[in-house]
Scaffold this active site. Structure first.
Site, PDB file in Angstrom:
ATOM      1  N   GLU A 144       0.842  -1.191   0.049  1.00 39.78           N
ATOM      2  CA  GLU A 144       0.146   0.016  -0.099  1.00 39.78           C
ATOM      3  C   GLU A 144       0.755   1.218   0.003  1.00 39.78           C
ATOM      4  OE1 GLU A 144      -3.007  -0.314  -0.783  1.00 39.78           O
ATOM      5  OE2 GLU A 144      -3.369  -2.451  -0.448  1.00 39.78           O
ATOM      6  N   HIS A 202       1.695   2.201  -3.506  1.00 36.79           N
ATOM      7  CA  HIS A 202       0.520   3.006  -4.012  1.00 36.79           C
ATOM      8  C   HIS A 202       0.455   4.501  -3.635  1.00 36.79           C
ATOM      9  CE1 HIS A 202      -1.805   0.044  -6.212  1.00 36.79           C
ATOM     10  NE2 HIS A 202      -1.954  -0.822  -5.308  1.00 36.79           N
TER      11      HIS A 202
END
Length: 491
Positions: free
Chosen positions: A257, A260
């Site tokens: 994550e 991202h």
């Protein structure tokens, strides 16, 4: 003001409202009381109605027409390309359908979480059937008689088609299946031993986030059932999850994550609240999360550093040395969960979902038959039975929130990551020496410069081509996987 200035000022407000809608979604998965689900659905429908009205405002068409023929900078031309694409697509979807999709998918998300917790697909099936029906309507409106699935795919990977993805999977599957067969004949490396406290996991996860360049002054880390990243610009949030017996779940979900989030945080600040101020596609987005997680985070060099950090926090890990730790991080074994799958088997999980969701959208697979179809396909692909829905068709949040067309971008992101990793190692030959010291800056700075700062300036494949010096293809990823696992398993 000129037509271009009027259009971009209007678009800035639309982008800001979109960020607010995203924040509501983040809150729903992290902080919102469970009893607020129905009201949140109404709230999401209301804001989607406002957004849809703005995205289809007739003035956008007038402004775009007035801008035709003007001499535009590369940046302004790119902004208009995104606005025109959004306007053309939004005008094909009725406003009441857009609002109903927002309401139903908000409620469906909570229904999925409860059904997953109870392992009760039958309770969730009617809700999912409604989501599928609405997405079918939307796709048909967008397709203008063409492929409904391809129309939905454009929301996540502009320019891609199911036929292209099917050809890519056809190239990948034989080599992956052959290698997996050879690997599974070998002894499985030993895993971690013991239990690992949640507070300690989250503390080390925060350290890992910082190690990979996540700016916590513009972000935060919370827990969620399904880890995700949300936001852009100066407010980019991530979530993770913990398991008392598998801290790798927490650590690699966090690194994923962070990939991202760093993409969003590192986009040119001048693009904020414009169509260029977010990642250009989910495939390119996944290339960042997957290269952070795998080619960097699961590398022999970095896992040596991580092994030492984990011993400082948890003490004895039940593994004799850093090489055994590296093998444990990358071990191939029978499992069910996509997000926990090793690099070798991960794309096979995506191929399963790609085929099933196309069948759902085409109407060839009724939602009521999804659980059985999933279990049959999993048995055929992986060779063993799915014991319960939470390990099968209820494990992912995506379909509950209507993300049909999304799953294939995970494998496309892997392919892009393979190309980027090959170029990165060519440009940064001493990369492993830095990773062995827990220094990711040579890698993350290269990715920031080559990919992340551009945001939506280029088209997806163009972004990767410019970064790598050649058009993306599956070869580098497959070569990387074969080299890595042949070495690990002494093939």
């Amino acid at each position: 003001m000129t037509a271009l200035q009027d259009l971009l000022a209007f678009q800035t407000e639309t982008e800001a409202l979109g960020q607010i809608a995203g924040r509501l979604g983040w809150d729903q998965e992290t902080m919102m009381p469970r009893g607020a689900a129905a009201q949140r659905g109404d709230e999401m429908a209301a804001i989607e109605s406002v957004l849809h009205a703005r995205r289809t405002d007739p003035r956008i068409g007038d402004w775009l027409a007035a801008c035709d023929g003007e001499t535009l900078s590369q940046v302004d031309a790119a902004k208009l390309r995104h606005i025109r694409r959004s306007y053309d697509r939004s005008c094909k979807v009725p406003g009441d359908l857009a609002a109903e999709l927002a309401r139903v998918t908000s409620v469906s998300q909570g229904a999925w979480a409860e059904a997953r917790e109870r392992d009760d697909f039958a309770a969730f099936a009617p809700v999912l059937a409604r989501v599928v029906a609405l997405r079918q309507q939307e796709g048909q409106a967008l397709a203008d008689g063409g492929s409904t699935y391809d129309a939905l795919l454009q929301d996540y990977e502009p320019g891609a088609s199911a036929a292209q993805l099917e050809a890519m999977f056809g190239e990948m599957r034989p080599r992956l299946v052959d290698l997996r067969g050879k690997v599974l004949e070998k002894p499985t490396p030993k895993g971690l031993a013991g239990t690992f406290g949640e507070a300690e996991q989250l503390a080390l996860a925060s350290k890992l986030a910082l190690t990979f360049g996540y700016d916590l002054s513009r972000g935060r880390i919370d827990k969620a059932v399904h880890p995700f990243s949300s936001g852009s610009g100066s407010d980019v949030r991530i979530t993770t999850r913990t398991s008392p017996t598998d801290p790798f779940n927490c650590f690699y979900s966090t690194i994923h994550e962070v990939g991202h989030a760093c993409y969003e945080q590192n986009i040119d600040a001048g693009f904020a609240l414009t169509p260029l101020g977010q990642g250009v596609s989910m495939g390119v987005h996944e290339s960042q999360s997957r290269i952070y997680e795998n080619q960097l985070g699961r590398s022999r060099a970095f896992t040596g550093w991580l092994s030492a950090r984990m011993q400082e926090v948890f003490g004895d890990l039940g593994l004799p040395d850093a090489e055994a730790f590296y093998a444990a991080v990358n071990r191939v074994q029978k499992d069910f969960i996509r997000t926990e799958a090793d690099e070798l088997q991960y794309n096979l999980h995506i191929m399963l979902r790609f085929d099933l969701e196309r069948a759902l959208i085409s109407g060839d697979l009724p939602v009521a038959d999804l659980e059985g179809a999933w279990n049959d396909r999993f048995r055929a692909d992986f060779g063993y039975e799915v014991p319960k829905p939470s390990l099968g068709c209820l494990q992912d949040v995506h379909w509950s929130i209507g993300l049909f067309g999304y799953f294939a971008t995970y494998s496309l992101g892997n392919v892009y990551a393979g190309c980027l990793a090959e170029a990165l190692r060519r440009d940064v030959p001493d990369l492993d020496a830095a990773l062995a010291e827990g220094n990711t800056v040579p890698a993350t700075a290269w990715l920031g410069e080559k990919v992340q700062r551009h945001g939506g300036l280029y088209e997806p494949r163009e972004t990767i081509t410019l970064a790598c010096g050649q058009a993306p293809n599956a070869g580098p990823l497959l070569d990387y996987i074969e080299t890595k696992f042949s070495d690990l398993y002494d093939l």
